[in-house]
Design a protein around this motif. Structure first.
Motif, short mmCIF file in Angstrom:
data_model
loop_
_atom_site.label_atom_id
_atom_site.label_comp_id
_atom_site.label_asym_id
_atom_site.label_seq_id
_atom_site.Cartn_x
_atom_site.Cartn_y
_atom_site.Cartn_z
N MET A 1 0.85 -1.20 0.00
CA MET A 1 0.00 0.00 0.00
C MET A 1 0.89 1.25 0.00
SD MET A 1 -2.94 1.03 2.75
CE MET A 1 -3.87 2.54 2.56
N THR A 2 0.62 2.15 -0.92
CA THR A 2 1.43 3.36 -1.05
C THR A 2 1.19 4.31 0.12
OG1 THR A 2 1.33 3.20 -3.46
CG2 THR A 2 1.97 5.32 -2.53
N ALA A 3 2.27 4.75 0.74
CA ALA A 3 2.14 5.72 1.82
C ALA A 3 1.71 7.07 1.25
CB ALA A 3 3.48 5.86 2.55
N LYS A 4 0.92 7.78 2.01
CA LYS A 4 0.46 9.10 1.59
C LYS A 4 0.97 10.17 2.56
CE LYS A 4 -3.74 7.84 -0.94
NZ LYS A 4 -5.20 8.06 -1.07
N ILE A 5 1.43 11.26 1.99
CA ILE A 5 1.85 12.41 2.79
C ILE A 5 0.96 13.59 2.44
CG2 ILE A 5 3.70 14.08 3.22
CD1 ILE A 5 5.71 11.87 2.73
N GLY A 6 0.33 14.15 3.45
CA GLY A 6 -0.48 15.33 3.23
C GLY A 6 0.39 16.57 3.15
N VAL A 7 0.01 17.51 2.32
CA VAL A 7 0.73 18.78 2.21
C VAL A 7 -0.27 19.90 2.45
CG1 VAL A 7 2.16 20.28 0.78
CG2 VAL A 7 2.35 17.80 0.54
N LEU A 8 -0.11 20.59 3.57
CA LEU A 8 -1.00 21.70 3.89
C LEU A 8 -0.41 22.98 3.30
CD1 LEU A 8 -3.57 22.59 5.43
CD2 LEU A 8 -2.08 23.07 7.39
N VAL A 9 -1.04 23.46 2.25
CA VAL A 9 -0.57 24.66 1.56
C VAL A 9 -1.31 25.85 2.15
CG1 VAL A 9 -0.18 25.77 -0.67
CG2 VAL A 9 -0.23 23.27 -0.51
N MET A 10 -0.58 26.69 2.88
CA MET A 10 -1.20 27.76 3.64
C MET A 10 -0.96 29.14 3.00
SD MET A 10 -0.34 26.44 7.52
CE MET A 10 1.33 25.86 7.14
N SER A 11 -1.98 29.98 3.10
CA SER A 11 -1.86 31.35 2.63
C SER A 11 -2.86 32.23 3.37
CB SER A 11 -2.07 31.44 1.11
OG SER A 11 -3.35 30.98 0.75
N TYR A 12 -2.80 33.51 3.09
CA TYR A 12 -3.58 34.51 3.84
C TYR A 12 -5.08 34.36 3.59
CZ TYR A 12 -4.09 39.03 6.22
OH TYR A 12 -4.41 40.03 7.10
N GLY A 13 -5.45 34.06 2.35
CA GLY A 13 -6.85 33.92 2.01
C GLY A 13 -7.44 35.19 1.44
N ARG A 57 -7.96 34.04 -5.03
CA ARG A 57 -8.52 32.72 -4.71
C ARG A 57 -8.25 31.74 -5.86
NH1 ARG A 57 -11.38 29.88 -0.45
NH2 ARG A 57 -11.88 31.96 0.31
N GLU A 58 -8.47 32.17 -7.07
CA GLU A 58 -8.21 31.31 -8.23
C GLU A 58 -6.73 30.99 -8.34
OE1 GLU A 58 -9.77 33.35 -11.59
OE2 GLU A 58 -11.81 33.47 -10.78
N ASN A 59 -5.87 31.99 -8.10
CA ASN A 59 -4.43 31.76 -8.15
C ASN A 59 -4.00 30.72 -7.13
OD1 ASN A 59 -3.84 33.55 -10.22
ND2 ASN A 59 -3.54 35.29 -8.84
N THR A 60 -4.53 30.85 -5.91
CA THR A 60 -4.15 29.91 -4.85
C THR A 60 -4.62 28.50 -5.18
OG1 THR A 60 -4.35 31.72 -3.25
CG2 THR A 60 -4.20 29.50 -2.37
N GLU A 290 6.31 40.53 -13.03
CA GLU A 290 5.17 39.62 -12.98
C GLU A 290 5.22 38.78 -11.70
OE1 GLU A 290 2.68 39.57 -15.22
OE2 GLU A 290 3.68 41.26 -16.20
N SER A 291 4.06 38.50 -11.12
CA SER A 291 3.99 37.66 -9.93
C SER A 291 4.31 36.21 -10.30
CB SER A 291 2.61 37.74 -9.30
OG SER A 291 2.32 39.06 -8.87
N LEU A 292 4.75 35.44 -9.31
CA LEU A 292 5.10 34.05 -9.56
C LEU A 292 3.87 33.19 -9.85
CD1 LEU A 292 7.78 33.49 -6.76
CD2 LEU A 292 8.18 33.82 -9.20
N ASN A 293 2.81 33.39 -9.07
CA ASN A 293 1.58 32.60 -9.24
C ASN A 293 1.93 31.11 -9.34
OD1 ASN A 293 -0.20 34.84 -9.05
ND2 ASN A 293 0.30 35.41 -11.16
N SER A 294 1.52 30.43 -10.42
CA SER A 294 1.82 28.99 -10.52
C SER A 294 2.94 28.71 -11.52
CB SER A 294 0.56 28.21 -10.91
OG SER A 294 -0.06 28.76 -12.06
N ASP A 295 3.87 29.63 -11.63
CA ASP A 295 5.05 29.45 -12.49
C ASP A 295 5.71 28.09 -12.18
OD1 ASP A 295 8.14 29.59 -12.82
OD2 ASP A 295 7.44 31.28 -14.02
N PRO A 296 6.01 27.28 -13.20
CA PRO A 296 6.61 25.96 -12.96
C PRO A 296 7.88 26.02 -12.12
CG PRO A 296 5.90 26.13 -15.24
CD PRO A 296 5.73 27.50 -14.64
N GLY A 297 8.67 27.09 -12.31
CA GLY A 297 9.89 27.22 -11.51
C GLY A 297 9.58 27.39 -10.04
N TYR A 298 8.55 28.16 -9.73
CA TYR A 298 8.15 28.34 -8.33
C TYR A 298 7.58 27.04 -7.77
CZ TYR A 298 5.81 30.14 -4.16
OH TYR A 298 5.38 30.34 -2.87
N MET A 299 6.84 26.32 -8.58
CA MET A 299 6.31 25.02 -8.13
C MET A 299 7.45 24.06 -7.81
SD MET A 299 3.07 25.37 -7.91
CE MET A 299 3.41 27.09 -7.46
#
Length: 318
Positions: A1-13, A57-60, A290-299
């Motif tokens: 069974m594959t182990a799962k790790i949760g990732v809590l991605v937090m931001s201001y909202g 919100r969409e960016n996050t 330009e903001s980073l947003n979901s830039d692959p490099g930032y990911m």
């Protein structure tokens, strides 16, 4: 069974709609609702940038999705699977909601990461404290990334953005060396300095690293978006800095808000509208990176720091 790790991605909202603005700012103000005048001003700001549609919100949402995809890309069957959850400081799903969602999904091990590269006990520290408290209540082992302000790839993607805009200035006939680069971040109360908080120093380190990589000599750091409270906040504010630069006959300014990774209200309004209006009054040419947003490099940056922190978890690979 594959182990799962949760990732809590937090931001201001951010509020999900114009109807949620009052509730959102009431939470920010520790349960004290804004006055009718303050509420109108806040709504006017949102209307000014996007007509009531909230890109943060969409960016996050996109950042969370992109991070999960990046973390699991090329994963071998022996490696744990990463499952990302969102946790917001001042809006739903709150940080505690994100941890509860993990618990309901049977997650026992998790990493918390904040969409902000620089640590302060008054910002990232609060996110981590809330996440760890709820994780302990839910029986989840949670390790948290505190900062990643000098990650080589972060410096690379930010430097690339600075270089692109400096090239754009040259295309308008400006001399590259005449462009003043203003690195900025959200101000915090001055009392963090007496606390030995690393926030200011980390921001200056990031700024210096970008300047070194891009060969920029003509730069300085400034602050923005200070809260309206009775105590003093870190300054000078970017608007005051721009006025001082105008008096010194500076005509070209590049805004590099390195403390923000998304198109926040503090970027789309405070810089793109308020600072731009002042620049026009001062006969100054102002551009913004330009903001980073979901830039692959930032990911890739987030994926790397999350994976390294996950290595500290006691995860069974069975």
């Amino acid at each position: 069974m594959t182990a799962k790790i949760g990732v809590l991605v937090m931001s201001y909202g951010t509020p999900e709609s114009m109807d949620g603005v009052e509730e959102y700012y009431t939470d920010i103000r520790h349960g004290n609702p804004p006055s009718p005048e303050q509420l109108k001003e806040l709504k006017d700001r949102y209307e000014a940038i996007v007509g009531g549609v909230f890109p943060l919100r969409e960016n996050t949402d996109r950042q969370v999705e992109a991070l999960q995809e990046t973390l699991n890309r090329g994963r071998s069957p022996e490696e744990p699977q990463y499952v990302c959850y969102q946790g917001l400081k001042h809006a739903r799903p709150f940080i505690e909601d994100g941890v509860e969602a993990m618990a309901k999904d049977g997650i026992k091990h998790a990493v918390g990461v904040v969409l902000a590269p620089h640590y302060s006990v008054m910002s990232v520290g609060i996110y981590i404290k809330r996440a760890k408290k709820k994780a302990e209540e839910c029986g989840i082992e949670l390790e948290a990334v505190e900062s990643y302000h000098l990650h080589p790839q972060l410096i690379e993607v930010l430097s690339r953005r600075v270089a692109v805009k400096l090239d754009a200035f040259e295309e308008t006939g400006a001399v590259r060396g005449d462009v003043k680069v203003l690195f900025s971040a959200h101000s915090l109360p001055e009392r963090i300095l007496a606390m030995g908080d690393p926030y200011r120093d980390q921001l200056l380190e990031t700024s210096q690293a970008i300047a070194d990589k891009t060969g920029v000599k003509n730069w300085q750091f400034t602050w923005q978006s200070a809260g309206r409270t009775s105590e003093p906040w870190l300054g000078p504010d970017i608007l005051d800095t721009m006025k001082e630069l105008s008096e010194a006959q500076v005509k070209y300014v590049l805004s590099a808000p390195i403390g923000f990774v998304s198109d926040h209200l503090e970027v789309l309004y405070d810089l793109d509208i308020e600072a731009q209006a002042l620049a026009a009054d001062l006969d100054m040419r102002l551009m913004r990176i330009e903001s980073l947003n979901s830039d692959p490099g930032y990911m890739d940056v987030l994926s790397d720091v999350v994976r390294k922190k996950a290595g500290e978890l006691k995860v069974s690979r069975a």
